[in-house]
Design an enzyme around this catalytic site. Sequence first.
Site, PDB file in Angstrom:
ATOM      1  N   ASP A  36      64.241  80.633 -29.188  1.00 51.25           N
ATOM      2  CA  ASP A  36      63.593  79.358 -28.887  1.00 51.25           C
ATOM      3  C   ASP A  36      63.595  78.491 -30.150  1.00 51.25           C
ATOM      4  O   ASP A  36      63.330  78.962 -31.250  1.00 51.25           O
ATOM      5  CB  ASP A  36      62.152  79.597 -28.403  1.00 51.25           C
ATOM      6  CG  ASP A  36      61.569  78.373 -27.730  1.00 51.25           C
ATOM      7  OD1 ASP A  36      61.363  78.405 -26.499  1.00 51.25           O
ATOM      8  OD2 ASP A  36      61.302  77.370 -28.443  1.00 51.25           O
ATOM      9  N   ILE A  37      63.858  77.217 -29.967  1.00 48.99           N
ATOM     10  CA  ILE A  37      63.971  76.302 -31.107  1.00 48.99           C
ATOM     11  C   ILE A  37      62.604  76.029 -31.749  1.00 48.99           C
ATOM     12  O   ILE A  37      62.532  75.634 -32.911  1.00 48.99           O
ATOM     13  CB  ILE A  37      64.657  74.989 -30.649  1.00 48.99           C
ATOM     14  CG1 ILE A  37      65.342  74.304 -31.809  1.00 48.99           C
ATOM     15  CG2 ILE A  37      63.708  74.084 -29.921  1.00 48.99           C
ATOM     16  CD1 ILE A  37      66.311  73.210 -31.385  1.00 48.99           C
ATOM     17  N   ASN A  94      57.486  79.796 -16.983  1.00 46.37           N
ATOM     18  CA  ASN A  94      56.777  78.589 -16.554  1.00 46.37           C
ATOM     19  C   ASN A  94      57.550  77.943 -15.412  1.00 46.37           C
ATOM     20  O   ASN A  94      58.772  77.783 -15.491  1.00 46.37           O
ATOM     21  CB  ASN A  94      56.650  77.616 -17.725  1.00 46.37           C
ATOM     22  CG  ASN A  94      55.799  78.173 -18.839  1.00 46.37           C
ATOM     23  OD1 ASN A  94      54.789  78.835 -18.589  1.00 46.37           O
ATOM     24  ND2 ASN A  94      56.190  77.937 -20.081  1.00 46.37           N
ATOM     25  N   VAL A 103      61.852  72.487 -19.146  1.00 47.12           N
ATOM     26  CA  VAL A 103      63.308  72.475 -18.940  1.00 47.12           C
ATOM     27  C   VAL A 103      63.605  73.010 -17.532  1.00 47.12           C
ATOM     28  O   VAL A 103      63.268  74.160 -17.222  1.00 47.12           O
ATOM     29  CB  VAL A 103      64.027  73.329 -19.999  1.00 47.12           C
ATOM     30  CG1 VAL A 103      65.529  73.293 -19.761  1.00 47.12           C
ATOM     31  CG2 VAL A 103      63.695  72.840 -21.412  1.00 47.12           C
ATOM     32  N   HIS A 107      64.283  79.931 -17.038  1.00 48.84           N
ATOM     33  CA  HIS A 107      64.285  80.659 -18.307  1.00 48.84           C
ATOM     34  C   HIS A 107      63.038  81.518 -18.353  1.00 48.84           C
ATOM     35  O   HIS A 107      61.964  81.095 -17.922  1.00 48.84           O
ATOM     36  CB  HIS A 107      64.339  79.716 -19.509  1.00 48.84           C
ATOM     37  CG  HIS A 107      63.305  78.626 -19.489  1.00 48.84           C
ATOM     38  ND1 HIS A 107      63.408  77.520 -18.660  1.00 48.84           N
ATOM     39  CD2 HIS A 107      62.146  78.470 -20.171  1.00 48.84           C
ATOM     40  CE1 HIS A 107      62.370  76.736 -18.855  1.00 48.84           C
ATOM     41  NE2 HIS A 107      61.574  77.293 -19.763  1.00 48.84           N
ATOM     42  N   HIS A 109      60.702  83.407 -21.141  1.00 45.58           N
ATOM     43  CA  HIS A 109      60.382  83.555 -22.557  1.00 45.58           C
ATOM     44  C   HIS A 109      60.069  85.028 -22.815  1.00 45.58           C
ATOM     45  O   HIS A 109      59.254  85.616 -22.093  1.00 45.58           O
ATOM     46  CB  HIS A 109      59.122  82.763 -22.920  1.00 45.58           C
ATOM     47  CG  HIS A 109      59.197  81.286 -22.661  1.00 45.58           C
ATOM     48  ND1 HIS A 109      59.255  80.357 -23.680  1.00 45.58           N
ATOM     49  CD2 HIS A 109      59.181  80.557 -21.514  1.00 45.58           C
ATOM     50  CE1 HIS A 109      59.272  79.131 -23.178  1.00 45.58           C
ATOM     51  NE2 HIS A 109      59.219  79.228 -21.849  1.00 45.58           N
TER      52      HIS A 109
HETATM   53  P1  AMP Z   1      59.180  75.555 -20.798  1.00 50.16           P
HETATM   54  O1  AMP Z   1      57.954  74.766 -21.097  1.00 50.16           O
HETATM   55  O2  AMP Z   1      58.884  76.921 -20.263  1.00 50.16           O
HETATM   56  O3  AMP Z   1      60.166  74.778 -19.943  1.00 50.16           O
HETATM   57  O4  AMP Z   1      59.853  75.849 -22.202  1.00 50.16           O
HETATM   58  C1  AMP Z   1      61.024  75.263 -22.670  1.00 50.16           C
HETATM   59  C2  AMP Z   1      61.315  75.908 -24.006  1.00 50.16           C
HETATM   60  O5  AMP Z   1      62.623  75.540 -24.395  1.00 50.16           O
HETATM   61  C3  AMP Z   1      60.367  75.494 -25.128  1.00 50.16           C
HETATM   62  O6  AMP Z   1      59.739  76.657 -25.672  1.00 50.16           O
HETATM   63  C4  AMP Z   1      61.301  74.811 -26.133  1.00 50.16           C
HETATM   64  O7  AMP Z   1      60.928  75.047 -27.471  1.00 50.16           O
HETATM   65  C5  AMP Z   1      62.634  75.435 -25.789  1.00 50.16           C
HETATM   66  N1  AMP Z   1      63.790  74.623 -26.150  1.00 50.16           N
HETATM   67  C6  AMP Z   1      64.006  73.319 -25.877  1.00 50.16           C
HETATM   68  N2  AMP Z   1      65.203  72.941 -26.342  1.00 50.16           N
HETATM   69  C7  AMP Z   1      65.765  74.036 -26.908  1.00 50.16           C
HETATM   70  C8  AMP Z   1      67.004  74.282 -27.571  1.00 50.16           C
HETATM   71  N3  AMP Z   1      67.915  73.319 -27.746  1.00 50.16           N
HETATM   72  N4  AMP Z   1      67.242  75.526 -28.042  1.00 50.16           N
HETATM   73  C9  AMP Z   1      66.329  76.506 -27.878  1.00 50.16           C
HETATM   74  N5  AMP Z   1      65.147  76.334 -27.259  1.00 50.16           N
HETATM   75  C10 AMP Z   1      64.858  75.113 -26.784  1.00 50.16           C
END
Ligand code: AMP
Length: 124
Positions: A36-37, A94, A103, A107, A109
Amino acid sequence: MSQPIYDDENIFAKILRGEIPCNKVDECDHTLSFHDIQPQAPVHVLVIPKGPYVNMTDFSEKAPPEAQAAYIAALGRVAKMVGVAEDGYRLIANTGTNGHQDVPHLHVHIMGGQPLGRMMPSAH
Ligand code: AMP
């Protein structure tokens, strides 16, 4: 409830197409896993299917059995790879508005590397 239409321009779709980079942990025919970024734990990895699924409901309804099996296998494999399997970890998917999903590509986590506390600290 019908699922939202998949948005090909979401950030994880771009990662899967190689249009933006990721810090890859693992890949198989059906899944990609990367750090995760904005990590919220010492270990914070995302596991995504390669197919276009908005969330777990969508994936469970539409993904072929081999993709579903590969996804579950990836979660366990990656947890071991990043060193959290022994001490424990948390999986979070989520979903939708109430789940605060940012996103719109499925996904999970994987978080760990330290005690994570209660699942929902604000809950009574
Ligand atoms: P969610 O709220 O479950 O949709 O989480 C989306 C996750 O994607 C967050 O923890 C972000 O930090 C992560 N994220 C967004 N863009 C990127 C990226 N380019 N590379 C890795 N993680 C990302």
